[in-house]
Scaffold this motif. Structure first.
Motif, PDB file in Angstrom:
ATOM      1  N   ASN A  98       0.826  -1.202   0.000  1.00 46.07           N
ATOM      2  CA  ASN A  98       0.000   0.000   0.000  1.00 46.07           C
ATOM      3  C   ASN A  98       0.867   1.262   0.000  1.00 46.07           C
ATOM      4  N   ASP A  99       1.960   1.222   0.756  1.00 45.26           N
ATOM      5  CA  ASP A  99       2.895   2.361   0.778  1.00 45.26           C
ATOM      6  C   ASP A  99       3.514   2.579  -0.601  1.00 45.26           C
ATOM      7  N   LEU A 100       3.882   1.475  -1.258  1.00 45.96           N
ATOM      8  CA  LEU A 100       4.478   1.586  -2.590  1.00 45.96           C
ATOM      9  C   LEU A 100       3.490   2.198  -3.590  1.00 45.96           C
ATOM     10  N   ILE A 101       2.247   1.721  -3.539  1.00 53.40           N
ATOM     11  CA  ILE A 101       1.228   2.238  -4.462  1.00 53.40           C
ATOM     12  C   ILE A 101       0.966   3.714  -4.187  1.00 53.40           C
ATOM     13  N   ASN A 102       0.883   4.077  -2.900  1.00 56.50           N
ATOM     14  CA  ASN A 102       0.663   5.478  -2.544  1.00 56.50           C
ATOM     15  C   ASN A 102       1.810   6.366  -3.012  1.00 56.50           C
ATOM     16  N   LYS A 103       2.991   5.852  -2.938  1.00 58.55           N
ATOM     17  CA  LYS A 103       4.174   6.637  -3.294  1.00 58.55           C
ATOM     18  C   LYS A 103       4.284   6.859  -4.798  1.00 58.55           C
ATOM     19  N   HIS A 104       3.977   5.812  -5.593  1.00 55.24           N
ATOM     20  CA  HIS A 104       4.231   5.880  -7.033  1.00 55.24           C
ATOM     21  C   HIS A 104       2.987   6.052  -7.902  1.00 55.24           C
ATOM     22  N   TYR A 105       1.808   5.629  -7.403  1.00 56.82           N
ATOM     23  CA  TYR A 105       0.628   5.614  -8.266  1.00 56.82           C
ATOM     24  C   TYR A 105      -0.601   6.303  -7.664  1.00 56.82           C
ATOM     25  N   LYS A 106      -0.420   7.038  -6.578  1.00 62.87           N
ATOM     26  CA  LYS A 106      -1.556   7.655  -5.907  1.00 62.87           C
ATOM     27  C   LYS A 106      -2.304   8.619  -6.831  1.00 62.87           C
ATOM     28  N   THR A 107      -1.563   9.392  -7.589  1.00 61.97           N
ATOM     29  CA  THR A 107      -2.193  10.361  -8.490  1.00 61.97           C
ATOM     30  C   THR A 107      -3.065   9.676  -9.529  1.00 61.97           C
ATOM     31  N   GLN A 108      -2.554   8.580 -10.100  1.00 59.32           N
ATOM     32  CA  GLN A 108      -3.318   7.845 -11.117  1.00 59.32           C
ATOM     33  C   GLN A 108      -4.596   7.254 -10.531  1.00 59.32           C
ATOM     34  N   PHE A 109      -4.512   6.692  -9.325  1.00 56.33           N
ATOM     35  CA  PHE A 109      -5.693   6.111  -8.683  1.00 56.33           C
ATOM     36  C   PHE A 109      -6.720   7.200  -8.361  1.00 56.33           C
ATOM     37  N   ASN A 110      -6.251   8.333  -7.845  1.00 55.90           N
ATOM     38  CA  ASN A 110      -7.164   9.414  -7.495  1.00 55.90           C
ATOM     39  C   ASN A 110      -7.827  10.017  -8.725  1.00 55.90           C
ATOM     40  N   ASN A 111      -7.057  10.131  -9.810  1.00 55.61           N
ATOM     41  CA  ASN A 111      -7.621  10.685 -11.049  1.00 55.61           C
ATOM     42  C   ASN A 111      -8.673   9.753 -11.645  1.00 55.61           C
ATOM     43  N   THR A 112      -8.465   8.438 -11.467  1.00 48.46           N
ATOM     44  CA  THR A 112      -9.369   7.444 -12.053  1.00 48.46           C
ATOM     45  C   THR A 112     -10.620   7.231 -11.193  1.00 48.46           C
ATOM     46  N   PHE A 113     -10.438   7.114  -9.888  1.00 45.65           N
ATOM     47  CA  PHE A 113     -11.548   6.742  -9.005  1.00 45.65           C
ATOM     48  C   PHE A 113     -12.026   7.880  -8.097  1.00 45.65           C
ATOM     49  N   GLY A 114     -11.262   8.950  -8.038  1.00 46.40           N
ATOM     50  CA  GLY A 114     -11.569   9.991  -7.065  1.00 46.40           C
ATOM     51  C   GLY A 114     -10.774   9.733  -5.793  1.00 46.40           C
ATOM     52  N   GLU A 115     -10.587  10.754  -4.975  1.00 49.31           N
ATOM     53  CA  GLU A 115      -9.720  10.600  -3.799  1.00 49.31           C
ATOM     54  C   GLU A 115     -10.254   9.572  -2.805  1.00 49.31           C
ATOM     55  N   ARG A 116     -11.544   9.622  -2.524  1.00 54.56           N
ATOM     56  CA  ARG A 116     -12.116   8.722  -1.517  1.00 54.56           C
ATOM     57  C   ARG A 116     -12.115   7.266  -1.981  1.00 54.56           C
ATOM     58  N   LYS A 117     -12.643   7.039  -3.193  1.00 57.75           N
ATOM     59  CA  LYS A 117     -12.670   5.679  -3.725  1.00 57.75           C
ATOM     60  C   LYS A 117     -11.263   5.195  -4.072  1.00 57.75           C
ATOM     61  N   GLY A 118     -10.420   6.123  -4.503  1.00 57.10           N
ATOM     62  CA  GLY A 118      -9.046   5.748  -4.840  1.00 57.10           C
ATOM     63  C   GLY A 118      -8.310   5.172  -3.657  1.00 57.10           C
ATOM     64  N   LYS A 119      -8.561   5.736  -2.465  1.00 53.99           N
ATOM     65  CA  LYS A 119      -7.926   5.227  -1.245  1.00 53.99           C
ATOM     66  C   LYS A 119      -8.339   3.778  -0.979  1.00 53.99           C
ATOM     67  N   MET A 120      -9.613   3.482  -1.195  1.00 54.58           N
ATOM     68  CA  MET A 120     -10.111   2.118  -0.967  1.00 54.58           C
ATOM     69  C   MET A 120      -9.584   1.144  -2.018  1.00 54.58           C
ATOM     70  N   VAL A 121      -9.548   1.595  -3.276  1.00 50.70           N
ATOM     71  CA  VAL A 121      -9.059   0.723  -4.349  1.00 50.70           C
ATOM     72  C   VAL A 121      -7.567   0.434  -4.154  1.00 50.70           C
ATOM     73  N   MET A 122      -6.818   1.406  -3.664  1.00 51.39           N
ATOM     74  CA  MET A 122      -5.397   1.179  -3.386  1.00 51.39           C
ATOM     75  C   MET A 122      -5.216   0.132  -2.291  1.00 51.39           C
ATOM     76  N   GLN A 123      -6.074   0.202  -1.266  1.00 54.43           N
ATOM     77  CA  GLN A 123      -6.032  -0.809  -0.208  1.00 54.43           C
ATOM     78  C   GLN A 123      -6.291  -2.201  -0.790  1.00 54.43           C
TER      79      GLN A 123
END
Length: 298
Positions: A98-123
């Motif tokens: 989860n730390d690795l994804i947050n560090k390198h791909y957080k922006t992509q997840f947030n842009n795709t799913f939104g900040e709230r849903k992106g956090k859950m999808v990253m988990q």
């Protein structure tokens, strides 16, 4: 099960000792239930009230209660090695991914799913990666299952001899294991995150209370077990065959559908789900209590 929240205060050694001890205690209590589930999944005949005892207790079906109960502890040594390694890996691996994804791909997840849903999808994605990597522990899982449902495959051989003689055979079914673990772990951590976010209103998952973690973990575990059940049956059938007999997953699926019907994909699901609640209460509470305790000394 959701890993213990990271407060930044607990050392890696404390996490290993706490989660490992939790795994051992969990194993001693729930190994018999796991044995029952594995034997039901491996059984190819129709299950009825009259055949239930021979399926579960095998040659000890008519023995005393004590002997029948002890017969549910085959392969305890292999199970201990697997469970402790699995718990340590699960507790430490998912937060790392989860730390690795947050560090390198957080922006992509947030842009795709939104900040709230992106956090859950990253988990959930971190859980899926953790589940895929769990395949390295497959030999211990294979030996545990064979001792539970097919002890004849050992023919008096010790673990060192089995590793030397069987080699990569112990990784039989690795593809099906990864195929089961990926969606199963995705559902485990994903459903847990969704429950915390939408049902319990937890914004910072690391600050969830014991009760909130319990509710979220039960939701995640039920979702994970249900999603992974069909592939878990296939994996178990592949792994419990004799070492020299190579059975493909496709063959297992064809025979299972032909002889037992689609309902067989969910054999053993009920006993697994029935122990999810108390199992998670026990293991999570113990891990949460032991990790801070060990952190005082290591």
């Amino acid at each position: 099960m959701s890993p213990p929240p990271s407060s930044g205060k607990d050392s890696g050694a404390a996490r290993i000792l706490g989660s490992g001890t939790s795994g051992i205690a969990e194993l001693l209590i729930f190994h018999p239930v796991d044995t029952v589930a594995k034997r039901l999944m491996s059984n190819k005949s129709k299950v009825s009230f009259s055949t239930l005892s021979p399926i579960i207790f095998r040659e000890h079906a008519t023995a005393s209660f004590g002997k029948r109960f002890l017969s549910l502890f085959p392969g305890l040594g292999y199970a201990a090695g697997y469970k402790v390694a699995q718990r340590v890996y699960k507790f430490g691996g998912q937060p790392y991914f989860n730390d690795l994804i947050n560090k390198h791909y957080k922006t992509q997840f947030n842009n795709t799913f939104g900040e709230r849903k992106g956090k859950m999808v990253m988990q959930a994605a971190a859980g899926s990666l953790t589940g895929i990597g769990e395949v390295v522990l497959l030999p211990l899982d294979v030996l545990k299952i064979k001792r539970q449902v097919n002890p004849e495959a050992f023919r008096g051989r010790g673990v060192i001899r089995i590793f030397a003689e069987e080699g990569l055979t112990l990784y039989r079914g690795w593809g099906w294991t990864m195929a089961r673990n990926a969606p199963g772990s995705f559902a485990l951590f994903g459903a847990s995150a969704v429950t915390k976010e939408y049902v319990l209103g937890v914004q910072d998952y690391s600050k969830a209370t014991w009760g909130q973690n319990f509710v979220a973990s039960v939701s995640g575990a039920v979702a994970s077990i249900t999603v992974a059940a069909p592939l878990d049956v296939v994996k178990t059938r592949i792994q419990n065959a004799n070492f020299e007999r190579k059975v493909s997953g496709v063959t297992v699926i064809k025979e299972l559908v032909k002889n037992e019907g689609f309902g067989a994909f969910f054999k053993g699901l009920t006993p697994k789900i029935l122990v999810v609640g108390p199992k998670l209460v026990f293991s999570y509470t113990l891990a949460q209590s032991l990790i801070p305790l060990f952190a005082q000394y290591v």
